[in-house]
Design a protein around this motif. Structure first.
Motif, PDB file in Angstrom:
ATOM      1  N   ILE A 154      41.190  34.632  37.231  1.00 48.19           N
ATOM      2  CA  ILE A 154      41.888  34.028  38.357  1.00 48.19           C
ATOM      3  C   ILE A 154      41.229  34.496  39.649  1.00 48.19           C
ATOM      4  O   ILE A 154      40.564  35.534  39.689  1.00 48.19           O
ATOM      5  CB  ILE A 154      43.390  34.402  38.372  1.00 48.19           C
ATOM      6  CG1 ILE A 154      43.578  35.927  38.426  1.00 48.19           C
ATOM      7  CG2 ILE A 154      44.096  33.821  37.171  1.00 48.19           C
ATOM      8  CD1 ILE A 154      45.022  36.354  38.587  1.00 48.19           C
ATOM      9  N   SER A 155      41.401  33.700  40.693  1.00 46.06           N
ATOM     10  CA  SER A 155      40.840  34.029  41.992  1.00 46.06           C
ATOM     11  C   SER A 155      41.953  34.537  42.906  1.00 46.06           C
ATOM     12  O   SER A 155      42.974  33.867  43.076  1.00 46.06           O
ATOM     13  CB  SER A 155      40.183  32.793  42.604  1.00 46.06           C
ATOM     14  OG  SER A 155      39.735  33.069  43.925  1.00 46.06           O
ATOM     15  N   ILE A 156      41.742  35.722  43.456  1.00 43.68           N
ATOM     16  CA  ILE A 156      42.709  36.291  44.389  1.00 43.68           C
ATOM     17  C   ILE A 156      42.004  36.481  45.728  1.00 43.68           C
ATOM     18  O   ILE A 156      41.015  37.215  45.822  1.00 43.68           O
ATOM     19  CB  ILE A 156      43.263  37.632  43.877  1.00 43.68           C
ATOM     20  CG1 ILE A 156      43.983  37.428  42.546  1.00 43.68           C
ATOM     21  CG2 ILE A 156      44.213  38.245  44.909  1.00 43.68           C
ATOM     22  CD1 ILE A 156      44.576  38.692  41.960  1.00 43.68           C
ATOM     23  N   SER A 157      42.509  35.800  46.739  1.00 48.13           N
ATOM     24  CA  SER A 157      41.945  35.916  48.088  1.00 48.13           C
ATOM     25  C   SER A 157      42.713  37.000  48.833  1.00 48.13           C
ATOM     26  O   SER A 157      43.940  36.940  48.923  1.00 48.13           O
ATOM     27  CB  SER A 157      42.049  34.588  48.840  1.00 48.13           C
ATOM     28  OG  SER A 157      41.346  33.575  48.165  1.00 48.13           O
ATOM     29  N   VAL A 158      41.983  37.975  49.351  1.00 52.03           N
ATOM     30  CA  VAL A 158      42.627  39.069  50.069  1.00 52.03           C
ATOM     31  C   VAL A 158      42.039  39.179  51.469  1.00 52.03           C
ATOM     32  O   VAL A 158      40.873  38.856  51.702  1.00 52.03           O
ATOM     33  CB  VAL A 158      42.470  40.414  49.330  1.00 52.03           C
ATOM     34  CG1 VAL A 158      43.057  40.338  47.924  1.00 52.03           C
ATOM     35  CG2 VAL A 158      41.010  40.854  49.279  1.00 52.03           C
ATOM     36  N   ILE A 159      42.874  39.629  52.379  1.00 50.76           N
ATOM     37  CA  ILE A 159      42.413  39.925  53.733  1.00 50.76           C
ATOM     38  C   ILE A 159      42.282  41.436  53.846  1.00 50.76           C
ATOM     39  O   ILE A 159      43.232  42.184  53.609  1.00 50.76           O
ATOM     40  CB  ILE A 159      43.398  39.383  54.782  1.00 50.76           C
ATOM     41  CG1 ILE A 159      43.424  37.854  54.720  1.00 50.76           C
ATOM     42  CG2 ILE A 159      43.007  39.861  56.178  1.00 50.76           C
ATOM     43  CD1 ILE A 159      44.389  37.217  55.678  1.00 50.76           C
ATOM     44  N   ARG A 160      41.083  41.861  54.182  1.00 50.24           N
ATOM     45  CA  ARG A 160      40.776  43.286  54.328  1.00 50.24           C
ATOM     46  C   ARG A 160      40.114  43.464  55.694  1.00 50.24           C
ATOM     47  O   ARG A 160      39.019  42.948  55.923  1.00 50.24           O
ATOM     48  CB  ARG A 160      39.866  43.769  53.202  1.00 50.24           C
ATOM     49  CG  ARG A 160      39.583  45.264  53.212  1.00 50.24           C
ATOM     50  CD  ARG A 160      38.623  45.620  52.085  1.00 50.24           C
ATOM     51  NE  ARG A 160      39.109  45.180  50.787  1.00 50.24           N
ATOM     52  CZ  ARG A 160      38.348  45.086  49.693  1.00 50.24           C
ATOM     53  NH1 ARG A 160      37.043  45.361  49.774  1.00 50.24           N
ATOM     54  NH2 ARG A 160      38.877  44.683  48.545  1.00 50.24           N
ATOM     55  N   GLY A 161      40.820  44.180  56.567  1.00 49.73           N
ATOM     56  CA  GLY A 161      40.313  44.297  57.925  1.00 49.73           C
ATOM     57  C   GLY A 161      40.373  42.946  58.608  1.00 49.73           C
ATOM     58  O   GLY A 161      41.422  42.290  58.653  1.00 49.73           O
ATOM     59  N   THR A 162      39.231  42.479  59.097  1.00 44.37           N
ATOM     60  CA  THR A 162      39.181  41.174  59.765  1.00 44.37           C
ATOM     61  C   THR A 162      38.577  40.091  58.898  1.00 44.37           C
ATOM     62  O   THR A 162      38.429  38.948  59.340  1.00 44.37           O
ATOM     63  CB  THR A 162      38.361  41.289  61.069  1.00 44.37           C
ATOM     64  OG1 THR A 162      37.041  41.751  60.753  1.00 44.37           O
ATOM     65  CG2 THR A 162      39.020  42.259  62.044  1.00 44.37           C
ATOM     66  N   GLY A 163      38.246  40.445  57.660  1.00 43.56           N
ATOM     67  CA  GLY A 163      37.588  39.477  56.783  1.00 43.56           C
ATOM     68  C   GLY A 163      38.416  39.083  55.586  1.00 43.56           C
ATOM     69  O   GLY A 163      39.382  39.766  55.210  1.00 43.56           O
ATOM     70  N   THR A 164      38.047  37.957  54.975  1.00 40.70           N
ATOM     71  CA  THR A 164      38.700  37.470  53.761  1.00 40.70           C
ATOM     72  C   THR A 164      37.719  37.540  52.606  1.00 40.70           C
ATOM     73  O   THR A 164      36.552  37.172  52.750  1.00 40.70           O
ATOM     74  CB  THR A 164      39.185  36.015  53.938  1.00 40.70           C
ATOM     75  OG1 THR A 164      40.107  35.950  55.023  1.00 40.70           O
ATOM     76  CG2 THR A 164      39.879  35.530  52.680  1.00 40.70           C
ATOM     77  N   ARG A 165      38.191  38.019  51.465  1.00 39.28           N
ATOM     78  CA  ARG A 165      37.349  38.122  50.274  1.00 39.28           C
ATOM     79  C   ARG A 165      38.014  37.382  49.125  1.00 39.28           C
ATOM     80  O   ARG A 165      39.223  37.526  48.902  1.00 39.28           O
ATOM     81  CB  ARG A 165      37.139  39.597  49.892  1.00 39.28           C
ATOM     82  CG  ARG A 165      36.485  40.410  50.997  1.00 39.28           C
ATOM     83  CD  ARG A 165      36.487  41.883  50.650  1.00 39.28           C
ATOM     84  NE  ARG A 165      35.975  42.665  51.778  1.00 39.28           N
ATOM     85  CZ  ARG A 165      34.968  43.525  51.697  1.00 39.28           C
ATOM     86  NH1 ARG A 165      34.345  43.714  50.556  1.00 39.28           N
ATOM     87  NH2 ARG A 165      34.567  44.187  52.757  1.00 39.28           N
ATOM     88  N   ASP A 166      37.221  36.621  48.387  1.00 35.05           N
ATOM     89  CA  ASP A 166      37.704  35.942  47.187  1.00 35.05           C
ATOM     90  C   ASP A 166      37.210  36.729  45.976  1.00 35.05           C
ATOM     91  O   ASP A 166      35.998  36.787  45.711  1.00 35.05           O
ATOM     92  CB  ASP A 166      37.185  34.512  47.135  1.00 35.05           C
ATOM     93  CG  ASP A 166      37.741  33.656  48.265  1.00 35.05           C
ATOM     94  OD1 ASP A 166      38.931  33.825  48.599  1.00 35.05           O
ATOM     95  OD2 ASP A 166      36.983  32.831  48.819  1.00 35.05           O
ATOM     96  N   LEU A 167      38.149  37.332  45.273  1.00 32.35           N
ATOM     97  CA  LEU A 167      37.822  38.225  44.163  1.00 32.35           C
ATOM     98  C   LEU A 167      38.250  37.600  42.840  1.00 32.35           C
ATOM     99  O   LEU A 167      39.340  37.034  42.730  1.00 32.35           O
ATOM    100  CB  LEU A 167      38.505  39.583  44.361  1.00 32.35           C
ATOM    101  CG  LEU A 167      38.174  40.285  45.690  1.00 32.35           C
ATOM    102  CD1 LEU A 167      39.008  41.546  45.856  1.00 32.35           C
ATOM    103  CD2 LEU A 167      36.685  40.614  45.767  1.00 32.35           C
ATOM    104  N   LYS A 168      37.389  37.702  41.845  1.00 34.39           N
ATOM    105  CA  LYS A 168      37.661  37.143  40.521  1.00 34.39           C
ATOM    106  C   LYS A 168      38.184  38.252  39.601  1.00 34.39           C
ATOM    107  O   LYS A 168      37.540  39.276  39.398  1.00 34.39           O
ATOM    108  CB  LYS A 168      36.395  36.539  39.918  1.00 34.39           C
ATOM    109  CG  LYS A 168      35.713  35.491  40.819  1.00 34.39           C
ATOM    110  CD  LYS A 168      36.611  34.294  41.061  1.00 34.39           C
ATOM    111  CE  LYS A 168      35.892  33.236  41.901  1.00 34.39           C
ATOM    112  NZ  LYS A 168      36.767  32.069  42.187  1.00 34.39           N
TER     113      LYS A 168
END
Length: 324
Positions: A154-168
């Motif tokens: 599954i893909s989980i999009s997280v906001i870390r600091g000022t950026g967004t990361r899409d993690l599998k």
């Protein structure tokens, strides 16, 4: 399965926590309550992840999991939201408060403090809107993760600091059963047929994770062996003895020091007049300690059911109770 004797035990221990465990008490008093609750959630999540992995070969009911615990501000009164943001930076999105080591989430790169923005492309705002009770959003996320097919990514999009990361993240199958940290302020440790719940005051009374693992393992023992409410005192006592042995085996196989964990019970047994709080459905604390110590050398890891479906605890001295 609610354990009233556990409540009595913890009450006695916490009465003099400031004198017996001064360093622990001082450390908790210096922490804002928001940070402390997240630390408790982190400890419980890591321990329960290890226990559920060890129990995977025992449980007849399993589910998928990714090894995280989240918190969301709707679980608190709105007047506390500013404090939550000021101390732990928790805003409109659910926040990751724990990532179990060597879990799918850890391998994917999810970190404590990440804010979950979307799951498989679905914005968290939409998921929240479809959750009947927003206060239970974090539970709803765990339920969603538990329904992911094993091995599915599954893909989980997280906001870390000022950026967004899409993690599998690839889901992993474990023993089903959430470990819920309750912030009601009561002294509590209980389980039903599906989940385990523990109060923050209970966690505060534990001197180390070995003690906490032994108690959580006991409650997972009830879940694993499908213990139910019985009316026969002898049968209830058998269930508690089974849960003691299963919990001890789980804690040992998960890498915890059972001997150190048993110090929780030793402290209670040495309390003045501690025997007054003995519960006939649980037996004497002295006997419980002796039984677990005697059974410990026989535990063989990893744990799994035998071909006939019986649990490995049968080899260390119990049989299934009957409610006659």
């Amino acid at each position: 399965m609610k354990s009233s004797s556990i409540k009595f035990i913890i009450t006695l221990i916490l009465i003099s926590a400031s004198t017996e465990n001064g360093a622990h008490a001082n450390n908790t008093e210096q922490q804002p309550w928001t940070i402390l609750i997240h630390e408790y959630m982190n400890r419980v999540n890591i321990i329960s992840w290890k226990l559920k992995n060890q129990a995977a070969g025992l449980c007849t009911r399993t589910s998928t999991d990714i090894g995280i615990s989240t918190d969301n501000r709707e679980a608190y009164q709105s007047k506390l939201w500013k404090q939550l943001y000021a101390t732990v930076h928790m805003g409109e999105m659910p926040q990751v408060v724990s990532v179990a080591p060597d879990s799918p989430a850890a391998r994917a790169g999810i970190q404590i403090g990440d804010n979950i923005a979307a799951i498989d492309g679905v914005p968290i705002a939409k998921i929240k809107a479809n959750t009947p009770d927003p206060a239970l959003l974090s539970d709803a996320l765990l339920d969603q993760f538990s329904k992911v097919p094993e091995g599915h990514t599954i893909s989980i999009s997280v906001i870390r600091g000022t950026g967004t990361r899409d993690l599998k993240v690839t889901a992993q199958r474990v023993c089903a059963g959430k470990a819920i940290v309750e912030t009601t302020g009561g002294l509590d440790l209980q389980s039903d047929a599906r989940n385990v719940a523990i109060g923050t005051d209970t966690i505060a009374g534990m001197h180390n994770d070995d003690e906490l693992a032994l108690l959580l393992g006991h409650e997972y023992g009830h879940v694993i062996d499908h213990h139910r409410d019985l009316h026969n005192v002898t049968a209830i006592r058998q269930q508690e003895e089974q849960a003691d042995l299963l919990g001890m085996a789980l804690a040992k196989c998960a890498g915890y020091d059972v001997g150190r964990g048993l110090q929780f019970w030793v402290r209670f047994r040495e309390r003045p007049f501690g025997w007054i709080f003995s519960d006939p459905t649980h037996g004497s604390v002295k006997d419980r300690i002796a039984r677990m110590r005697a059974a410990l050398p026989a535990v063989q890891c990893p744990l799994s059911r035998y071909a006939d479906g019986t649990l490995p605890a049968a080899q260390i001295g119990y049989s299934r109770p009957t409610d006659e």
